[in-house]
Design a protein around this motif. Structure first.
Motif, PDB file in Angstrom:
ATOM      1  N   PRO A 133      89.518  43.535  78.647  1.00 34.95           N
ATOM      2  CA  PRO A 133      90.594  44.258  77.966  1.00 34.95           C
ATOM      3  C   PRO A 133      91.915  43.472  77.947  1.00 34.95           C
ATOM      4  CG  PRO A 133      89.432  45.746  79.427  1.00 34.95           C
ATOM      5  CD  PRO A 133      88.877  44.369  79.666  1.00 34.95           C
ATOM      6  N   ALA A 169      91.579  41.032  75.237  1.00 36.28           N
ATOM      7  CA  ALA A 169      91.626  41.733  73.949  1.00 36.28           C
ATOM      8  C   ALA A 169      93.063  42.001  73.543  1.00 36.28           C
ATOM      9  CB  ALA A 169      90.832  43.036  74.026  1.00 36.28           C
ATOM     10  N   THR A 192      92.001  43.969  65.260  1.00 35.48           N
ATOM     11  CA  THR A 192      91.391  44.825  66.269  1.00 35.48           C
ATOM     12  C   THR A 192      89.940  44.442  66.549  1.00 35.48           C
ATOM     13  OG1 THR A 192      92.821  46.619  65.560  1.00 35.48           O
ATOM     14  CG2 THR A 192      90.930  47.216  66.902  1.00 35.48           C
ATOM     15  N   VAL A 216      88.544  43.050  70.155  1.00 35.09           N
ATOM     16  CA  VAL A 216      87.576  43.814  70.940  1.00 35.09           C
ATOM     17  C   VAL A 216      86.320  42.972  71.192  1.00 35.09           C
ATOM     18  CG1 VAL A 216      86.027  45.817  70.906  1.00 35.09           C
ATOM     19  CG2 VAL A 216      88.421  46.069  70.232  1.00 35.09           C
ATOM     20  N   LEU A 244      85.089  41.964  74.900  1.00 31.39           N
ATOM     21  CA  LEU A 244      83.765  42.324  75.422  1.00 31.39           C
ATOM     22  C   LEU A 244      82.964  41.092  75.832  1.00 31.39           C
ATOM     23  CD1 LEU A 244      82.671  45.203  73.019  1.00 31.39           C
ATOM     24  CD2 LEU A 244      83.181  45.369  75.461  1.00 31.39           C
TER      25      LEU A 244
END
Length: 163
Positions: free
Chosen positions: A38, A41, A49, A53, A57
């Motif tokens: 995170p 990210a 976005t 993400v 991940l």
């Protein structure tokens, strides 16, 4: 496909290791490492976005896999004790001792000899202490973490008797 009895009896048999344990990180360490995803990210959020993400991940998964795969392994097999990359013949070892609780804490800290080889992992309470009985070896004992120190001691003792 059917294997005949003759083929099965002539096939080489793998000797099962009496003991094998991966000293993987604790759940809290894995969760903490996964938080890298995170955070990464957020860094890539200005790009978009979906890419942010996906990168987050992928990074979290990679960090967790590397933590687990890079964890040292304790093995007692084929007349040898292996802890991480280090190995020593069971015939060169004295009587092992399993330590837990306050004894293990002392062995990891103030009771750790300066000539001891050690591999200690946070979050793993048990400790195994094994004296080295080779006069040519500058290491006096091995001290290492184990979640089941009694089983390691039993495997080393069994290996020393049968070896």
């Amino acid at each position: 496909m059917h294997i005949s009895d003759a083929t099965a009896s002539t096939a080489p048999r793998q000797a099962a290791a009496p003991y094998r344990e991966r000293l993987s990180p604790s759940l809290w360490m894995v969760v903490s490492a996964a938080l890298a995803g995170p955070m990464l990210a957020v860094v890539f959020a200005p790009i978009g976005t979906l890419p942010a993400v996906a990168i987050g991940l992928a990074a979290a998964l990679l960090v967790v896999v590397l933590l687990v795969a890079g964890s040292p392994v304790v093995t007692v097999a084929d007349g040898e004790l292996r802890v991480g990359r280090a190995h020593i013949g069971l015939d060169l070892l004295g009587t092992p001792v399993a330590l837990e609780g306050e004894e293990a804490r002392t062995a990891r800290g103030p009771g750790l000899r300066r000539d001891a080889w050690h591999l200690l992992r946070g979050g793993i309470d048990g400790v195994v202490r094994v004296p080295v009985e080779d006069d040519r070896d500058p290491v006096g004992e091995w001290v290492f973490s184990s979640r089941t120190p009694e089983r390691v001691v039993a495997a080393i003792s069994l290996g020393r008797r049968t070896g």
